[in-house]
Design an enzyme around this catalytic site. Sequence first.
Site, PDB file in Angstrom:
ATOM      1  N   GLY A 177      82.509  82.442  93.837  1.00 39.56           N
ATOM      2  CA  GLY A 177      82.176  81.607  94.978  1.00 39.56           C
ATOM      3  C   GLY A 177      83.335  81.562  95.950  1.00 39.56           C
ATOM      4  O   GLY A 177      84.493  81.430  95.533  1.00 39.56           O
TER       5      GLY A 177
ATOM      6  N   SER B 198      79.511  79.941  95.944  1.00 40.48           N
ATOM      7  CA  SER B 198      78.280  80.597  95.501  1.00 40.48           C
ATOM      8  C   SER B 198      78.033  80.538  94.002  1.00 40.48           C
ATOM      9  O   SER B 198      76.991  81.024  93.539  1.00 40.48           O
ATOM     10  CB  SER B 198      78.262  82.048  95.974  1.00 40.48           C
ATOM     11  OG  SER B 198      77.996  82.112  97.351  1.00 40.48           O
TER      12      SER B 198
ATOM     13  N   ALA C  31      78.913  81.686 112.903  1.00 41.32           N
ATOM     14  CA  ALA C  31      80.227  81.906 112.284  1.00 41.32           C
ATOM     15  C   ALA C  31      81.336  81.315 113.136  1.00 41.32           C
ATOM     16  O   ALA C  31      82.278  80.702 112.604  1.00 41.32           O
ATOM     17  CB  ALA C  31      80.452  83.406 112.072  1.00 41.32           C
TER      18      ALA C  31
ATOM     19  N   TYR D 171      73.188  91.387  99.345  1.00 41.62           N
ATOM     20  CA  TYR D 171      73.463  89.965  99.126  1.00 41.62           C
ATOM     21  C   TYR D 171      73.231  89.186 100.417  1.00 41.62           C
ATOM     22  O   TYR D 171      73.730  89.548 101.476  1.00 41.62           O
ATOM     23  CB  TYR D 171      74.923  89.808  98.685  1.00 41.62           C
ATOM     24  CG  TYR D 171      75.315  88.446  98.184  1.00 41.62           C
ATOM     25  CD1 TYR D 171      75.180  88.125  96.844  1.00 41.62           C
ATOM     26  CD2 TYR D 171      75.851  87.490  99.042  1.00 41.62           C
ATOM     27  CE1 TYR D 171      75.586  86.875  96.366  1.00 41.62           C
ATOM     28  CE2 TYR D 171      76.245  86.248  98.572  1.00 41.62           C
ATOM     29  CZ  TYR D 171      76.108  85.946  97.243  1.00 41.62           C
ATOM     30  OH  TYR D 171      76.497  84.716  96.768  1.00 41.62           O
ATOM     31  N   SER D 172      72.457  88.092 100.323  1.00 39.31           N
ATOM     32  CA  SER D 172      72.163  87.269 101.490  1.00 39.31           C
ATOM     33  C   SER D 172      72.039  85.812 101.084  1.00 39.31           C
ATOM     34  O   SER D 172      71.194  85.455 100.251  1.00 39.31           O
ATOM     35  CB  SER D 172      70.864  87.716 102.165  1.00 39.31           C
ATOM     36  OG  SER D 172      70.505  86.831 103.208  1.00 39.31           O
ATOM     37  N   ASN D 173      72.887  84.961 101.651  1.00 37.73           N
ATOM     38  CA  ASN D 173      72.835  83.533 101.354  1.00 37.73           C
ATOM     39  C   ASN D 173      71.508  82.907 101.764  1.00 37.73           C
ATOM     40  O   ASN D 173      71.093  81.886 101.206  1.00 37.73           O
ATOM     41  CB  ASN D 173      73.994  82.825 102.056  1.00 37.73           C
ATOM     42  CG  ASN D 173      75.325  83.139 101.416  1.00 37.73           C
ATOM     43  OD1 ASN D 173      75.639  82.678 100.336  1.00 37.73           O
ATOM     44  ND2 ASN D 173      76.115  83.984 102.082  1.00 37.73           N
TER      45      ASN D 173
END
Length: 384
Positions: free
Chosen positions: A338, A96, A161, A201-203
Amino acid sequence: MPTAVALVAAMGVALTGCTANTDARASVSGDRRKSAARQEHRTLTAALRRLVTDGAAPGAAALVRDGGAARFAAAGVADTRSGRRIERDDHFRAGSVTKTVIAALTLRLAAKGRLDLSDPVEKHLPGLIRGQGNNGRKITLRQLLTHTSGLFDYTEDPVLARQLSAANGTRTDATAHSPASLVRTALTHRPAFAPGATWRYSNTNYVLLGMVVERVTGRPYAAEARRRVLAPLALRDTSFPGTRTTLPAPHGHGYDARRGGAWRDVTDLDPSSASAAGEMISTLDDLSRLLGSLLRGRAVPQAQLRRMEDTSASGGRYGMGLFPVRLSCGTTVWGHNGQVNGSYALAVATSDGRRTLVYRLNSAGPPDPDAETALLTAEFCAGR
C-alpha cells in the site's frame, strides 16, 4: 526378586538420569535458537537501515511472526523534529492493503449468496458505468476484483492528481471526495482495454466494489468490513477513517520529500480520495494477523481463498486482493502493498499463513526494490 519399593527407586534413578540428559540437550538447543533469533533480528534491522539510509523514508519498521514467536525491529525516526522512534503499536495509513479486506468482504458476501462474482456491475449500480466506451453491462464483479475490467485508474487523472498533491500536507479542509465522484473522474477517460482482455491495476475497481457492497447490504462498506472481517479476526486497531484527517494515537508522522528534497510533514490528510481502494489505517500487528488468518482460511471459506489466490486472469500477477511474490529460493509469499502520501506498507505471508512479515516506511517511498527484495529474502529464504 526386587520389591515394589526397589522397582520404584530404580525407576526413579532412571527417570532422573533421562531428565538430566534431556535438560542438557534442551539447553543447547535453546541457546542455538536464541543465537539464530539474534542473528535474524540483526539481519532484519540491517535491511531496514538500508531503506532509511538509501533515502526512502526517515524511518522504517517491521514485524515478523513465525508461529507464536514475534520479532519487531525499527530504524530511523518516526518524527524528524523530536527524534521519536517508531513503536510497534503505532498506527499508520495502510493504503492499498485495504484491497485485501475489501476483497475478503466481497467474497464473504458471495459465499452468503448476497452477490455473484459473475454479476455485471450494471446489476448493482445501474446506469453508473457509461460513456467514453465504458459499459457496466460488460464488466463483472470478478473483473473488478482481478483488475481485468479495463477501467481507467482515477488516480492517474492529471487534474485530480494536481488537486490531491496541492491538498496533501498543506491544508486539512480540502473538499471530500465521494466514491461516485471518483468513479465519474475515471469515466471521463476511455477504458484501457475491453473487459477481460488483459490486466491492469486500477483503483477504480475497488472503489466500485465498495459501492456494490453498500448497495447489496444497505450499509456503508466500512461498517460491513468491520462486522464481517475486522471484528471476527480481532483487528481492533484497524479502521476506515472516512473523511477524518488525523491518525489515532499512538502514531508517528508521515512525510513527503517531493518538494526541494526536504521531508515535508503530510501526516494529516483527507483520505476520502482513497475510499475502498486505500483509506484503511492499521498497525503492524493487525496487518500480520490479517494476512496470517486469511491464508489459514479464517477470514473467508477455503473455496473463496482459492479464488483470491487464482492469478490466471492476470497472467500470474494478481488474484483477488492478493498477489504472489516469488523469491529466488523458490518460496512464494502472498500479500499486498500500500502506498499513500506519507506511508508505504507491505504485508505478506507464507501460503500456510504461519510466517508473516509486515514492514512500513513513514513516506510513500518509493522503496528501493533491491532493498525490499533483500528484506523478504532474508526472512523467507534463510536456510533454503
